[in-house]
Design a protein around this motif. Structure first.
Motif, PDB file in Angstrom:
ATOM      1  N   MET A 114       0.853  -1.350   0.346  1.00 48.85           N
ATOM      2  CA  MET A 114      -0.340   0.133   0.299  1.00 48.85           C
ATOM      3  C   MET A 114       1.172   1.560  -0.174  1.00 48.85           C
ATOM      4  O   MET A 114       1.913   1.386   0.957  1.00 48.85           O
ATOM      5  N   GLY A 115       0.422   2.429  -0.609  1.00 48.98           N
ATOM      6  CA  GLY A 115       1.747   3.866  -0.959  1.00 48.98           C
ATOM      7  C   GLY A 115       1.719   3.814  -3.261  1.00 48.98           C
ATOM      8  O   GLY A 115       1.283   3.469  -2.937  1.00 48.98           O
ATOM      9  N   SER A 116       1.926   4.884  -3.026  1.00 41.64           N
ATOM     10  CA  SER A 116       1.884   5.614  -4.402  1.00 41.64           C
ATOM     11  C   SER A 116       4.039   5.132  -4.431  1.00 41.64           C
ATOM     12  O   SER A 116       4.858   5.352  -2.990  1.00 41.64           O
ATOM     13  N   VAL A 117       4.758   6.275  -5.268  1.00 38.38           N
ATOM     14  CA  VAL A 117       5.808   6.535  -5.873  1.00 38.38           C
ATOM     15  C   VAL A 117       6.786   6.897  -4.860  1.00 38.38           C
ATOM     16  O   VAL A 117       7.869   6.394  -4.383  1.00 38.38           O
TER      17      VAL A 117
ATOM     18  N   GLN B  45      -7.807  14.499   0.749  1.00 37.52           N
ATOM     19  CA  GLN B  45      -6.612  14.437   1.020  1.00 37.52           C
ATOM     20  C   GLN B  45      -6.123  13.504  -0.146  1.00 37.52           C
ATOM     21  O   GLN B  45      -4.946  13.903  -1.391  1.00 37.52           O
ATOM     22  N   ARG B  46      -6.542  12.491  -0.424  1.00 40.29           N
ATOM     23  CA  ARG B  46      -6.547  11.647  -1.531  1.00 40.29           C
ATOM     24  C   ARG B  46      -5.703  11.896  -3.335  1.00 40.29           C
ATOM     25  O   ARG B  46      -5.460  12.116  -4.195  1.00 40.29           O
ATOM     26  N   ILE B  47      -7.368  13.063  -3.085  1.00 34.92           N
ATOM     27  CA  ILE B  47      -7.537  13.840  -4.693  1.00 34.92           C
ATOM     28  C   ILE B  47      -7.126  14.823  -4.389  1.00 34.92           C
ATOM     29  O   ILE B  47      -6.715  15.670  -5.774  1.00 34.92           O
ATOM     30  N   ARG B  48      -6.526  15.771  -3.717  1.00 36.70           N
ATOM     31  CA  ARG B  48      -6.049  16.835  -3.946  1.00 36.70           C
ATOM     32  C   ARG B  48      -4.705  16.572  -3.727  1.00 36.70           C
ATOM     33  O   ARG B  48      -3.879  17.467  -3.440  1.00 36.70           O
ATOM     34  N   SER B  49      -4.089  15.773  -2.729  1.00 38.55           N
ATOM     35  CA  SER B  49      -2.771  14.927  -3.444  1.00 38.55           C
ATOM     36  C   SER B  49      -1.872  14.977  -4.924  1.00 38.55           C
ATOM     37  O   SER B  49      -2.159  14.823  -5.523  1.00 38.55           O
ATOM     38  N   ALA B  50      -0.663  16.492  -5.189  1.00 40.01           N
ATOM     39  CA  ALA B  50       0.242  16.244  -5.946  1.00 40.01           C
ATOM     40  C   ALA B  50       0.629  15.461  -6.407  1.00 40.01           C
ATOM     41  O   ALA B  50       1.545  14.793  -7.320  1.00 40.01           O
ATOM     42  N   ASP B  51       1.041  14.791  -5.248  1.00 41.99           N
ATOM     43  CA  ASP B  51       2.248  14.032  -5.297  1.00 41.99           C
ATOM     44  C   ASP B  51       2.382  12.011  -5.943  1.00 41.99           C
ATOM     45  O   ASP B  51       3.587  11.504  -5.550  1.00 41.99           O
ATOM     46  N   SER B  52       1.127  12.143  -5.312  1.00 45.64           N
ATOM     47  CA  SER B  52       0.761  10.744  -6.305  1.00 45.64           C
ATOM     48  C   SER B  52       0.956  10.422  -7.678  1.00 45.64           C
ATOM     49  O   SER B  52       0.621  11.037  -8.509  1.00 45.64           O
ATOM     50  N   ASP B  53       1.411   8.980  -7.375  1.00 46.36           N
ATOM     51  CA  ASP B  53       0.988   8.820  -9.058  1.00 46.36           C
ATOM     52  C   ASP B  53       0.947   7.097  -9.307  1.00 46.36           C
ATOM     53  O   ASP B  53       1.493   6.186  -8.927  1.00 46.36           O
TER      54      ASP B  53
ATOM     55  N   GLY C 252      -3.569   6.921 -18.244  1.00 52.94           N
ATOM     56  CA  GLY C 252      -2.297   6.433 -17.655  1.00 52.94           C
ATOM     57  C   GLY C 252      -2.100   8.131 -16.456  1.00 52.94           C
ATOM     58  O   GLY C 252      -0.969   8.844 -16.553  1.00 52.94           O
ATOM     59  N   GLN C 253      -3.280   8.916 -16.297  1.00 50.78           N
ATOM     60  CA  GLN C 253      -3.210  10.063 -15.256  1.00 50.78           C
ATOM     61  C   GLN C 253      -3.247   9.479 -13.775  1.00 50.78           C
ATOM     62  O   GLN C 253      -3.898   8.022 -13.335  1.00 50.78           O
ATOM     63  N   ASP C 254      -3.048   9.851 -13.313  1.00 54.00           N
ATOM     64  CA  ASP C 254      -3.454   9.757 -11.701  1.00 54.00           C
ATOM     65  C   ASP C 254      -4.327   9.752 -11.341  1.00 54.00           C
ATOM     66  O   ASP C 254      -5.371  10.235 -12.152  1.00 54.00           O
TER      67      ASP C 254
END
Length: 271
Positions: free
Chosen positions: A121-124, A211-219, A258-260
């Motif tokens: 669980m987790g992103s880049v 928070q996930r929707i507003r995150s710009a760091d996840s990929d 291919g988008q987040d």
């Protein structure tokens, strides 16, 4: 020192493999697109030309692949891992392919091979920083220290239990994002400003999804999210997860594959 083979250097696999460079082990990497191995080779890894070559001298073989079809090819296809893996080695399967696929591949491995299913669980960002949650089932004790390079290791039980828990947790996370998307569509229909709606939702039980929707760091690709929810809906007939899966499929079909994950919200609208 052990020899570790890491197979699959996608968005998650590449930073995870890089974490292993600091463990003092010998690292062999393989990827279908050879160019992806080059940064790791420049940092001290060795590149293999086939999965079989990578596995042949490894004490631990780690797979981090996109889907069940890719895993099937890498393990059991021509020049696959199963034909060359050492009888004392341990296979650590970290892809998100679901417990059914994990059980099937476990049965086909040569006798005596250690096996751990350990999706994360987790992103880049967390992958690069060693802050993932590793959901591990099977012979975890053999590789727990190694898995600790990726983040916190959670013992889930026998083989397949990590894959099962991953589907439960990722389904909740993905469905939460699409639910917020539907609520935002409702807010638009009722004339409630988007930010007002998000701020209100952020103060309630959907805070993590906002928070996930507003995150710009996840990929995390929409296409991979749709794949994960398809694994879940194949395992059990559940209307809300089916609706979430369908929104992801719609977003992918409309150009967001291919988008987040956060981009799915823009493709959710009233019927």
């Amino acid at each position: 020192m052990s020899t570790i083979a890491f197979l699959g250097l996608g968005r998650m696999g590449a930073p995870m493999a890089r974490r292993l460079l600091g463990t003092g082990n010998d690292l062999i990497v393989w990827n279908r697109t050879v160019e992806r191995t080059q940064p790791l080779v420049a940092s001290g890894a060795r590149a293999a030309t086939t999965p079989a070559e990578a596995a042949a001298e490894a004490d631990v073989v780690i797979t981090m692949l996109a889907d069940p079809a890719g895993l099937e090819t890498v393990l059991f296809g021509a020049d696959g891992v199963a034909g060359s893996i050492r009888p004392t080695a341990c296979l650590v399967e970290m892809s998100t392919v679901g417990p059914a696929a994990v059980a099937a591949l476990r049965e086909r491995l040569p006798a005596g091979i250690g096996f751990v299913d350990a999706p994360v669980m987790g992103s880049v960002g967390p992958a690069a920083n060693g802050e993932l949650t590793v959901l591990a089932g099977g012979d975890v004790d053999r590789v727990e220290k190694l898995l600790g390079a990726f983040g916190r290791v959670v013992h889930c039980g026998g083989a397949g239990s990590g894959a099962a828990r991953k589907l439960v947790l990722i389904s909740a996370a993905l469905a939460g994002v699409t639910l917020v998307g539907e609520v935002l569509a409702l807010a638009q229909a009722l004339g409630v400003p988007r930010d007002t709606a998000l701020d209100g939702l952020a103060a309630g039980p959907l805070a993590a999804s906002v928070q996930r929707i507003r995150s710009a760091d996840s990929d995390f690709d929409v296409s991979l999210a749709a794949k994960d929810l398809t694994l879940a809906t194949d395992a059990a007939a559940l209307p809300q997860l089916t609706a979430a899966r369908d929104w992801l499929r719609i977003a992918a079909a409309e150009g967001a594959a291919g988008q987040d994950l956060r981009s799915v919200v823009e493709h959710i609208h009233p019927a």
